[in-house]
Design an enzyme around this catalytic site. Structure first.
Site, PDB file in Angstrom:
ATOM      1  N   ASP A 130       0.804  -1.421   0.230  1.00  0.00           N
ATOM      2  CA  ASP A 130       0.271  -0.399   0.531  1.00  0.00           C
ATOM      3  C   ASP A 130       1.087   1.422  -0.211  1.00  0.00           C
ATOM      4  O   ASP A 130       1.883   1.173   0.596  1.00  0.00           O
ATOM      5  CB  ASP A 130      -0.898   0.017   1.041  1.00  0.00           C
ATOM      6  CG  ASP A 130      -2.306  -1.112   1.391  1.00  0.00           C
ATOM      7  OD1 ASP A 130      -2.192  -1.415   0.268  1.00  0.00           O
ATOM      8  OD2 ASP A 130      -2.540  -0.749   2.657  1.00  0.00           O
ATOM      9  N   ARG A 180      -0.719  -1.127  -8.523  1.00  0.00           N
ATOM     10  CA  ARG A 180      -2.514  -0.597  -8.157  1.00  0.00           C
ATOM     11  C   ARG A 180      -2.722   1.466  -8.971  1.00  0.00           C
ATOM     12  O   ARG A 180      -1.914   2.061  -7.959  1.00  0.00           O
ATOM     13  CB  ARG A 180      -2.599  -1.082  -6.819  1.00  0.00           C
ATOM     14  CG  ARG A 180      -3.709  -0.820  -6.286  1.00  0.00           C
ATOM     15  CD  ARG A 180      -4.536  -0.879  -5.100  1.00  0.00           C
ATOM     16  NE  ARG A 180      -4.352  -1.692  -4.392  1.00  0.00           N
ATOM     17  CZ  ARG A 180      -4.022  -2.365  -2.963  1.00  0.00           C
ATOM     18  NH1 ARG A 180      -3.679  -1.026  -2.509  1.00  0.00           N
ATOM     19  NH2 ARG A 180      -3.883  -3.566  -2.721  1.00  0.00           N
ATOM     20  N   GLY A 184      -5.517   8.121  -3.954  1.00  0.00           N
ATOM     21  CA  GLY A 184      -5.393   9.013  -2.992  1.00  0.00           C
ATOM     22  C   GLY A 184      -5.786   9.224  -1.771  1.00  0.00           C
ATOM     23  O   GLY A 184      -7.474   9.257  -2.049  1.00  0.00           O
ATOM     24  N   HIS A 223     -13.881   3.435  -7.401  1.00  0.00           N
ATOM     25  CA  HIS A 223     -15.210   2.590  -7.275  1.00  0.00           C
ATOM     26  C   HIS A 223     -16.152   4.101  -7.921  1.00  0.00           C
ATOM     27  O   HIS A 223     -17.291   4.217  -8.507  1.00  0.00           O
ATOM     28  CB  HIS A 223     -15.889   3.347  -6.438  1.00  0.00           C
ATOM     29  CG  HIS A 223     -15.160   2.441  -5.192  1.00  0.00           C
ATOM     30  ND1 HIS A 223     -14.413   2.937  -4.265  1.00  0.00           N
ATOM     31  CD2 HIS A 223     -15.572   0.935  -4.577  1.00  0.00           C
ATOM     32  CE1 HIS A 223     -13.866   2.207  -3.611  1.00  0.00           C
ATOM     33  NE2 HIS A 223     -13.603   0.803  -3.724  1.00  0.00           N
ATOM     34  N   ARG A 285     -12.570   6.516   5.218  1.00  0.00           N
ATOM     35  CA  ARG A 285     -13.813   6.071   4.244  1.00  0.00           C
ATOM     36  C   ARG A 285     -14.440   7.165   4.529  1.00  0.00           C
ATOM     37  O   ARG A 285     -15.240   7.157   3.271  1.00  0.00           O
ATOM     38  CB  ARG A 285     -14.664   4.076   3.995  1.00  0.00           C
ATOM     39  CG  ARG A 285     -13.156   3.411   4.670  1.00  0.00           C
ATOM     40  CD  ARG A 285     -12.998   3.131   2.426  1.00  0.00           C
ATOM     41  NE  ARG A 285     -11.845   4.170   2.687  1.00  0.00           N
ATOM     42  CZ  ARG A 285     -10.862   3.499   2.417  1.00  0.00           C
ATOM     43  NH1 ARG A 285     -10.242   2.729   3.188  1.00  0.00           N
ATOM     44  NH2 ARG A 285      -9.884   4.174   1.852  1.00  0.00           N
TER      45      ARG A 285
HETATM   46  C1  LIG Z   1      -8.486  -1.551  -4.096  1.00  0.00           C
HETATM   47  C2  LIG Z   1      -8.638  -0.238  -3.388  1.00  0.00           C
HETATM   48  C3  LIG Z   1      -7.068  -0.028  -2.366  1.00  0.00           C
HETATM   49  C4  LIG Z   1      -6.643   1.309  -2.687  1.00  0.00           C
HETATM   50  N1  LIG Z   1      -5.625   1.203  -1.714  1.00  0.00           N
HETATM   51  C5  LIG Z   1      -4.802   2.877  -1.565  1.00  0.00           C
HETATM   52  C6  LIG Z   1      -3.631   3.426  -1.008  1.00  0.00           C
HETATM   53  O1  LIG Z   1      -2.917   1.792  -1.107  1.00  0.00           O
HETATM   54  N2  LIG Z   1      -3.095   3.659  -0.730  1.00  0.00           N
HETATM   55  C7  LIG Z   1      -4.418   5.055  -0.873  1.00  0.00           C
HETATM   56  O2  LIG Z   1      -3.692   6.376  -0.510  1.00  0.00           O
HETATM   57  N3  LIG Z   1      -5.105   4.982  -1.269  1.00  0.00           N
HETATM   58  C8  LIG Z   1      -6.135   3.616  -1.878  1.00  0.00           C
HETATM   59  N4  LIG Z   1      -7.115   3.499  -1.924  1.00  0.00           N
HETATM   60  C9  LIG Z   1      -8.279   4.830  -1.899  1.00  0.00           C
HETATM   61  C10 LIG Z   1      -7.825   5.265  -2.948  1.00  0.00           C
HETATM   62  O3  LIG Z   1      -6.820   6.017  -2.965  1.00  0.00           O
HETATM   63  C11 LIG Z   1      -9.746   6.452  -2.516  1.00  0.00           C
HETATM   64  O4  LIG Z   1      -9.670   7.456  -1.713  1.00  0.00           O
HETATM   65  C12 LIG Z   1     -11.031   5.451  -2.466  1.00  0.00           C
HETATM   66  O5  LIG Z   1     -10.188   4.286  -3.606  1.00  0.00           O
HETATM   67  C13 LIG Z   1     -12.339   6.775  -3.576  1.00  0.00           C
HETATM   68  O6  LIG Z   1     -11.776   7.057  -4.675  1.00  0.00           O
HETATM   69  P1  LIG Z   1     -12.929   6.019  -6.007  1.00  0.00           P
HETATM   70  O7  LIG Z   1     -11.573   5.947  -7.105  1.00  0.00           O
HETATM   71  O8  LIG Z   1     -13.749   5.398  -5.187  1.00  0.00           O
HETATM   72  O9  LIG Z   1     -13.246   8.201  -6.872  1.00  0.00           O
HETATM   73  P2  LIG Z   1     -14.120   8.724  -5.853  1.00  0.00           P
HETATM   74  O10 LIG Z   1     -14.235   9.647  -7.140  1.00  0.00           O
HETATM   75  O11 LIG Z   1     -13.891   9.105  -4.304  1.00  0.00           O
HETATM   76  O12 LIG Z   1     -15.489   8.103  -5.335  1.00  0.00           O
HETATM   77  C14 LIG Z   1     -16.197   7.659  -7.072  1.00  0.00           C
HETATM   78  C15 LIG Z   1     -17.289   6.726  -6.432  1.00  0.00           C
HETATM   79  O13 LIG Z   1     -17.225   5.818  -5.478  1.00  0.00           O
HETATM   80  C16 LIG Z   1     -17.556   5.635  -4.266  1.00  0.00           C
HETATM   81  N5  LIG Z   1     -17.652   5.778  -2.899  1.00  0.00           N
HETATM   82  C17 LIG Z   1     -15.923   5.755  -3.191  1.00  0.00           C
HETATM   83  N6  LIG Z   1     -15.467   6.241  -1.736  1.00  0.00           N
HETATM   84  C18 LIG Z   1     -16.364   5.767  -1.191  1.00  0.00           C
HETATM   85  C19 LIG Z   1     -16.475   5.432   0.511  1.00  0.00           C
HETATM   86  N7  LIG Z   1     -16.119   5.683   1.149  1.00  0.00           N
HETATM   87  N8  LIG Z   1     -17.985   5.290   0.669  1.00  0.00           N
HETATM   88  C20 LIG Z   1     -18.876   4.892  -0.055  1.00  0.00           C
HETATM   89  N9  LIG Z   1     -18.714   4.798  -1.641  1.00  0.00           N
HETATM   90  C21 LIG Z   1     -17.417   5.331  -1.655  1.00  0.00           C
HETATM   91  C22 LIG Z   1     -19.372   6.736  -4.610  1.00  0.00           C
HETATM   92  O14 LIG Z   1     -20.178   6.001  -4.820  1.00  0.00           O
HETATM   93  C23 LIG Z   1     -18.371   8.441  -4.843  1.00  0.00           C
HETATM   94  O15 LIG Z   1     -19.450   8.863  -5.824  1.00  0.00           O
HETATM   95  C24 LIG Z   1      -7.487   2.357  -2.478  1.00  0.00           C
HETATM   96  C25 LIG Z   1      -8.952   1.959  -3.122  1.00  0.00           C
HETATM   97  C26 LIG Z   1      -8.829   0.338  -3.513  1.00  0.00           C
HETATM   98  C27 LIG Z   1     -10.210   0.501  -3.932  1.00  0.00           C
END
Ligand SMILES: Cc1cc2nc3c(=O)[nH]c(=O)nc-3n(C[C@H](O)[C@H](O)[C@H](O)COP(=O)(O)OP(=O)(O)OC[C@H]3O[C@@H](n4cnc5c(N)ncnc54)[C@H](O)[C@@H]3O)c2cc1C
Length: 303
Positions: A130, A180, A184, A223, A285
């Site tokens: 991570d 991956r 962020g 997501h 989250r």
């Molecule tokens: C498998 C995985 C590993 C990760 N590893 C790291 C890491 O090592 N370091 C790091 O800094 N970050 C990590 N992250 C977190 C990532 O950086 C984001 O903060 C997180 O994924 C939200 O971004 P998004 O791309 O989903 O888009 P966003 O634009 O934030 O969200 C898009 C849509 O996704 C849904 N959504 C997003 N987050 C949530 C939530 N918490 N609850 C409910 N719905 C939500 C909502 O519908 C939202 O409109 C990881 C994420 C994933 C999926």
């Protein structure tokens, strides 16, 4: 505003202690956290496997303050790897290097990563490293590179919100290190990270295309529905095989999209967190989607 407040609260030690020891915790964390112990987490991974979804197991925890504490994390991960292999889950593990002692000594952390990667290698699987706050990026990538040279079973994480990520992605593609890509999750200054969501999303799409074309089995971790649809459209336009990359999502988030990806024949891996040290993960989250705060409040009122 709310996001900043939640991220600040995620760093408050007193609140963390109080929340993690609260008897009500399970009621509002279960949506995002798969269990308090390894066996509950492996049960969750088994259920996912039966739905055609892979897992990457994360034992929750961040900075440790002594070598023995880092050793406890390492042991837990080694057990996790054995559990995954015993149940034939085909899963990976995800670890934060501060859990393995990065803040104490780079040599200690490097050795802990080596032990994990060697055990994973024996079981034919990978360790996903991570990415934490920006101050850790150089040290984290150095350890990933070092271990990749030995066992070739580690995955790096790149955060699209950092300005530096384009050049990191170019370099990792050249080195054949799997990446991956996520947006962020930490609070970063505008000196190092794009300040607006629009810019972060644009950076994500550009890095995603680069990784799909030039990366080694990249993982598209998001997501964001429009971005996932763009990944699918782009991969089809370029004639990429659905086996040449995977999507990754967090346990409990956008289950509708998760099912759709599996139905459409794409590979999906969920990040499955477990353990008692759930507070910082949980708060990140909430910060990503402040509407989740109401979900928590509703569950507490219902209790
Ligand atoms: C498998 C995985 C590993 C990760 N590893 C790291 C890491 O090592 N370091 C790091 O800094 N970050 C990590 N992250 C977190 C990532 O950086 C984001 O903060 C997180 O994924 C939200 O971004 P998004 O791309 O989903 O888009 P966003 O634009 O934030 O969200 C898009 C849509 O996704 C849904 N959504 C997003 N987050 C949530 C939530 N918490 N609850 C409910 N719905 C939500 C909502 O519908 C939202 O409109 C990881 C994420 C994933 C999926």
């Amino acid at each position: 505003m709310m996001r900043t407040l939640l991220l600040q609260l995620s760093r408050q030690h007193w609140l963390r202690e109080w929340m993690q020891n609260s008897s009500a915790a399970g009621r509002f964390t279960s949506r995002f956290v798969a269990g308090r112990d390894l066996s509950q987490a492996l049960d969750a991974c088994t259920r996912l496997r039966n739905e055609g979804i892979l897992a990457t197991l994360d034992r929750l925890g961040e900075n440790v303050y002594s070598a023995p504490e880092a050793g406890v994390s390492l042991e837990a991960y080694l057990k996790g790897l054995s559990g995954i292999a015993d149940r034939g889950l085909g899963g990976t593990v995800s670890v934060k290097l501060t859990q393995l002692g990065l803040d104490l000594s780079e040599a200690l952390c490097r050795d802990n990563v080596r032990q994990m990667a060697e055990r994973a290698f024996q079981f034919g699987t990978q360790v996903e490293i991570d990415m934490e706050a920006s101050e850790y990026v150089d040290r984290t990538l150095a350890i990933v590179r070092h271990q990749h040279a030995a066992t070739r079973n580690v995955r790096a994480v790149i955060q699209a919100y950092l300005y530096r990520s384009e050049s990191d992605v170019d370099q990792l593609c050249r080195e054949g290190i799997p990446v991956r890509l996520c947006k962020g999750a930490y609070k970063e200054e505008a000196t190092v990270a794009f300040p607006t969501k629009r810019e972060v999303d644009a950076s994500y799409v550009s890095l995603m295309r680069k990784l799909l074309m030039d990366g080694t089995y990249p993982a598209i971790a998001s997501h964001h529905e429009a971005i996932l649809r763009e990944a699918i459209a782009f991969s089809r336009q370029r004639g990429l095989s659905p086996d040449s990359f995977e999507f990754q999502m967090l346990y409990g988030i956008r289950r509708d999209l998760q099912r759709e990806l599996v139905r459409e024949g794409f590979r999906l891996r969920l990040y499955v967190p477990y353990g008692d040290a759930w507070y910082p993960y949980f708060m990140r989250r909430l910060a990503e989607r402040p509407a989740n705060v109401w979900f928590v409040v509703r569950n507490l009122l219902r209790a």
